[in-house]
Structure formats: C-alpha cells, structure tokens
Design a protein around this motif. Sequence first.
Motif, short mmCIF file in Angstrom:
data_model
loop_
_atom_site.label_atom_id
_atom_site.label_comp_id
_atom_site.label_asym_id
_atom_site.label_seq_id
_atom_site.Cartn_x
_atom_site.Cartn_y
_atom_site.Cartn_z
N PRO A 291 0.82 -1.21 0.00
CA PRO A 291 0.00 0.00 0.00
C PRO A 291 0.86 1.26 0.00
O PRO A 291 1.92 1.30 0.62
CB PRO A 291 -0.80 -0.12 1.30
N GLY A 292 0.42 2.27 -0.74
CA GLY A 292 1.09 3.56 -0.68
C GLY A 292 1.73 4.01 -1.96
O GLY A 292 1.20 4.88 -2.68
N PRO A 293 2.88 3.46 -2.32
CA PRO A 293 3.62 4.03 -3.44
C PRO A 293 3.03 3.72 -4.81
O PRO A 293 2.37 2.70 -5.00
CB PRO A 293 5.01 3.39 -3.30
N LYS A 294 3.28 4.62 -5.76
CA LYS A 294 2.98 4.35 -7.16
C LYS A 294 4.08 3.45 -7.71
O LYS A 294 5.26 3.64 -7.42
CB LYS A 294 2.96 5.65 -7.96
N ASN A 295 3.69 2.48 -8.53
CA ASN A 295 4.63 1.48 -9.02
C ASN A 295 5.11 1.78 -10.43
O ASN A 295 4.30 2.02 -11.34
CB ASN A 295 3.98 0.09 -8.99
N ILE A 296 6.43 1.74 -10.61
CA ILE A 296 7.06 1.92 -11.92
C ILE A 296 7.86 0.66 -12.21
O ILE A 296 8.79 0.31 -11.48
CB ILE A 296 7.98 3.15 -11.95
N MET A 297 7.50 -0.03 -13.29
CA MET A 297 8.20 -1.26 -13.68
C MET A 297 9.41 -0.92 -14.54
O MET A 297 9.39 0.04 -15.32
CB MET A 297 7.26 -2.19 -14.45
N LEU A 298 10.45 -1.76 -14.43
CA LEU A 298 11.64 -1.67 -15.26
C LEU A 298 11.91 -3.05 -15.84
O LEU A 298 11.90 -4.05 -15.11
CB LEU A 298 12.86 -1.23 -14.43
N SER A 299 12.15 -3.14 -17.13
CA SER A 299 12.47 -4.43 -17.75
C SER A 299 13.30 -4.18 -19.00
O SER A 299 13.39 -3.04 -19.48
CB SER A 299 11.20 -5.20 -18.11
N HIS A 300 13.86 -5.25 -19.54
CA HIS A 300 14.55 -5.09 -20.83
C HIS A 300 13.54 -5.13 -21.97
O HIS A 300 13.57 -4.28 -22.86
CB HIS A 300 15.59 -6.19 -21.04
N HIS A 301 12.65 -6.10 -21.95
CA HIS A 301 11.71 -6.27 -23.05
C HIS A 301 10.46 -5.41 -22.86
O HIS A 301 10.07 -5.09 -21.74
CB HIS A 301 11.30 -7.73 -23.18
N GLN A 302 9.82 -5.11 -23.97
CA GLN A 302 8.64 -4.26 -23.97
C GLN A 302 7.38 -5.07 -23.69
O GLN A 302 7.28 -6.24 -24.04
CB GLN A 302 8.50 -3.54 -25.32
N LEU A 303 6.42 -4.40 -23.06
CA LEU A 303 5.09 -4.99 -22.88
C LEU A 303 4.30 -4.85 -24.18
O LEU A 303 3.53 -5.74 -24.54
CB LEU A 303 4.36 -4.28 -21.74
N PHE A 304 4.49 -3.74 -24.87
CA PHE A 304 3.87 -3.48 -26.17
C PHE A 304 4.71 -2.46 -26.89
O PHE A 304 5.64 -1.87 -26.32
CB PHE A 304 2.42 -3.00 -26.00
N SER A 305 4.43 -2.25 -28.15
CA SER A 305 5.23 -1.33 -28.95
C SER A 305 4.47 -0.90 -30.19
O SER A 305 3.67 -1.68 -30.72
CB SER A 305 6.54 -2.02 -29.38
N PRO A 306 4.70 0.33 -30.66
CA PRO A 306 4.10 0.72 -31.93
C PRO A 306 4.82 0.11 -33.14
O PRO A 306 4.33 0.18 -34.26
CB PRO A 306 4.24 2.25 -31.93
N TYR A 307 6.01 -0.48 -32.91
CA TYR A 307 6.82 -0.97 -34.02
C TYR A 307 7.00 -2.49 -34.04
O TYR A 307 7.13 -3.08 -35.11
CB TYR A 307 8.21 -0.33 -33.97
N GLU A 308 7.08 -3.11 -32.88
CA GLU A 308 7.40 -4.53 -32.83
C GLU A 308 6.32 -5.30 -32.07
O GLU A 308 5.94 -4.92 -30.96
CB GLU A 308 8.76 -4.73 -32.14
N SER A 309 5.85 -6.38 -32.63
CA SER A 309 4.78 -7.15 -32.01
C SER A 309 5.28 -7.92 -30.80
O SER A 309 6.39 -8.46 -30.80
CB SER A 309 4.18 -8.13 -33.03
N ALA A 310 4.46 -7.95 -29.75
CA ALA A 310 4.74 -8.79 -28.58
C ALA A 310 3.78 -9.97 -28.53
O ALA A 310 3.71 -10.67 -27.53
CB ALA A 310 4.62 -7.96 -27.30
N ALA A 311 3.08 -10.20 -29.63
CA ALA A 311 2.11 -11.30 -29.69
C ALA A 311 2.83 -12.63 -29.48
O ALA A 311 3.88 -12.89 -30.07
CB ALA A 311 1.40 -11.29 -31.04
N GLY A 312 2.26 -13.45 -28.64
CA GLY A 312 2.83 -14.77 -28.38
C GLY A 312 3.96 -14.78 -27.39
O GLY A 312 4.47 -15.85 -27.03
N LYS A 313 4.41 -13.61 -26.92
CA LYS A 313 5.48 -13.54 -25.93
C LYS A 313 4.90 -13.78 -24.53
O LYS A 313 3.79 -13.36 -24.22
CB LYS A 313 6.17 -12.17 -25.99
N PRO A 314 5.68 -14.42 -23.65
CA PRO A 314 5.13 -14.74 -22.33
C PRO A 314 4.88 -13.53 -21.43
O PRO A 314 3.96 -13.56 -20.61
CB PRO A 314 6.22 -15.64 -21.72
N LEU A 315 5.68 -12.46 -21.58
CA LEU A 315 5.60 -11.35 -20.63
C LEU A 315 4.21 -10.70 -20.58
O LEU A 315 3.66 -10.52 -19.49
CB LEU A 315 6.67 -10.30 -20.94
N PRO A 316 3.61 -10.30 -21.70
CA PRO A 316 2.29 -9.66 -21.63
C PRO A 316 1.25 -10.55 -20.97
O PRO A 316 0.42 -10.07 -20.18
CB PRO A 316 1.95 -9.37 -23.09
#
Length: 424
Positions: A291-316
């Motif tokens: 409870p309390g803080p706003k959460n900011i995620m950090l990762s190497h791979h994208q959750l989504f992108s305007p250029y590259e599809s994340a379809a079929g990837k486990p992360l999303p």
Amino acid sequence: MPSLITNRGELIRVATATLQQIQFGALDKIAGLASLESLESAETVPPEDVAAALAEALQWAERDIQGGGAALESADADAGVIPYIPSNQVLALIQSAYDEFAEEKAKEQTAELEIPFDVIDPGWLKIAYEKLKAVFRGNRKFIKHTSLESFRHDLPANAVVALLADWGTGEPTAQRVMKQIQACGPTHVIHLGDVYYSGTPREVETRFLDVIDQCGPPRSTCKYLALNSNHEMYSGGYGYFDSTLPAFGQEASYFSLGNDHWQLIGIDSGYEDHGLQEPQKEWVAAQLMRPGPKNIMLSHHQLFSPYESAAGKPLPAKMKDLLPSIHGWFWGHEHKCIIMGEHLGIKARCIGHGAIPSPVPFGPSHFIDVPVESIDERRSPDGVNFHGFALLKFAGSRLDISYIDEFGTVFFAEKWDASAAPAA
C-alpha cells in the motif's frame, strides 16, 4: 561497435563456413559434451538439442545467403556505420568469438587481419568452439527469492536515478552517454540490459564495467543495478550473473527500490526470453500490492510497442492481471526513444537508444493501437539516431523526468505526481 565483423553478409559467410567446419569434424563431439558442460545449469541440455541448434543456425545462414546475398550487401552499404546485431544466438556468439580472435591476433602483432579470413585457422576454430559451448553448456542457475521481502531496498525521497538500456557496446557514443550521466550526479544508475554481442564475461568487463569505471559516477557514491536481457543470455548469462551482479553488489536479477511515494520494480525478462522466469511473478505481485507508493516497472523487453509485435510472448500474458497496479513502465530492447501515450492504463517509455546506431526516421507505426506522444528521430552528427538516457528526479510525491542525449540536450521532459488521482 568494436567488432570488425559488423557487415551482415560477411558475418553470415563467416558463420556458415565456421559452422560447416564444426559440423564436418566436430559436431558429434560437441554434442556429446553437453552433459559434461552443463554442471552449473538447472537442467542438462540434451545432445540432440545441441546438434539441432547448430544445424539450424547453419541452415538459417545458408538460406539467408541464397535468398538475398546481393540485397544484404546493398543494405549494408546503405546503412553505413549501422552494425548488424543478430537475434540468433549462434551468430551473436560467433561475433563475440570474432572480436576475441582479432584481439588475440593484435596481441601477437601479426599481419593486419583481413576480412574474409581463413576459417580453418586453428586459433579461430578454438575460440569459436569455446564460444559455441554456450549453446550446450546451459544457462547459469537462476537466483530465486527466499521470501516475498527479498531484494527490497530503500529509495531516498530525493533520489536521482539514471535509466539507460542497450548500452553495452563500449563505443565512443556509449562513453558520451555515461559522461552525461556522471554530470547529472545520480544516486542510482540502472541498466535495463544488453551487453553486446552475447554478454560474455570478457564483453561484460571491457564494454560495460570498464566503461562505467572510466566515464561514470564513482561506484563509491552511486549505486549501480542492472537487469538481465536476451543478449546476456546468448552466452548463458554467465557474464551477467558471475561478473555484473558481484561488481554491483546486487543479489539477483530482479529487485525493488521504494519509498513512501514511489516504487521502482526491476524484473528479469531475459532468462525466459521476453518472459518472466518463475517464481518472479509471485514476488512481483507482492511488491505491487504494497500500500502507498505508485509502481514503476523496469524491464529489458517491452510490454507493447508501436513498431514490434509482442504477440505470443510470455511477458504480456503473465503480467496481464497485474497491470491495474502499475503506474509507469520503462523498457529497452528496441533501439529507440519513444514516449507513448497511456495504453492499458500505463505510462510506457522505451529508452533502448543507449548506444546502438539505428537509421532515422523510423517510419510509420505498425501497431496504431499503441499511441505515440513523441519519438526522437533527430539525426545525430554521426548520421544515425541520437543516443541517451532518462533521468528521474524524485521529490516526495513529485517525479521530474528528463530524456537527455549524449551531448546533454534534453529531448523531452515530463512530470509525474504520485498524489494525483488516477486517470479515468
């Protein structure tokens, strides 16, 4: 990139000839060593999988040459200084081997290395063989949390955090980026992954840690952290887990930094490629539920992108039910600086422009459902895209974010407020 072999067509020719040599005389031997070379991995790699991986790489390279040799050469000529960064594990390992071979030749003060070179040179085959062991050695053992409070650290209320990604090249542009970070006086520097070409221990030392020591804020006054990525895992993650983490005093490949208002949560999306190696999800869920803080995620791979599809990837798929608890997300992987409009309830930012040259403009979006607020398509003095990082300045509930390039210019700036009501 430091490598002599940045031309795509040349790399494929060298890779093909090398793999043919290995297949001709040593493939069975290499495959047979699998059970001996994976003592540190969680699971033994079956010899047939090793043989299949090398044979597949050979077939892939041969198809690429037959299907577009002239086109590849033309593309390389048009690209100029833009290096070829393969997404194929075997090709990335061969690039790493090529660099090491060239360095050894230079130490011997032999004649100038020419391209193409003799791929049956015993010195070359030995180094290529050693690097290709990563295909069957298996991955470095994943470090897991022992409790849901593991890997938690305090974030000062007035912390200054520099975020950068895809930065581990050792090139002058990477050095300029790190010098700009040093000038900002951060309390923390977090790399979102990718040391090129395959994150070997040698590359981690020379293209990552050495450049930090030469150009960055002193480790005595600045806390460094790093995430895992696909390029680090091409060599099994040994350079990352055995060199990067100890150098930074970092316990594992995932962590959180939090205070009363904000929490940064770094995850490992590289060990499972574009995924979330278990048991991370239960740990991530526990951090998001604080409870309390706003959460900011950090990762190497994208959750989504305007250029590259994340379809079929486990992360999303794995993160889908956790998205309502996430305020913002920074990632790399694509070599661009993209400020995306709010999507899936998240303020998403791609900062993969740390050091890899890319041609600009990037062209129209391929996925128009992902809104783009701003994208840095300025052409640098080098003739490619600008490189840079994001600087996060925390002041209680307020967060000022600047996107700064390698010459110190602020491309984009924004303010986030943890006390603001959530968007409708």
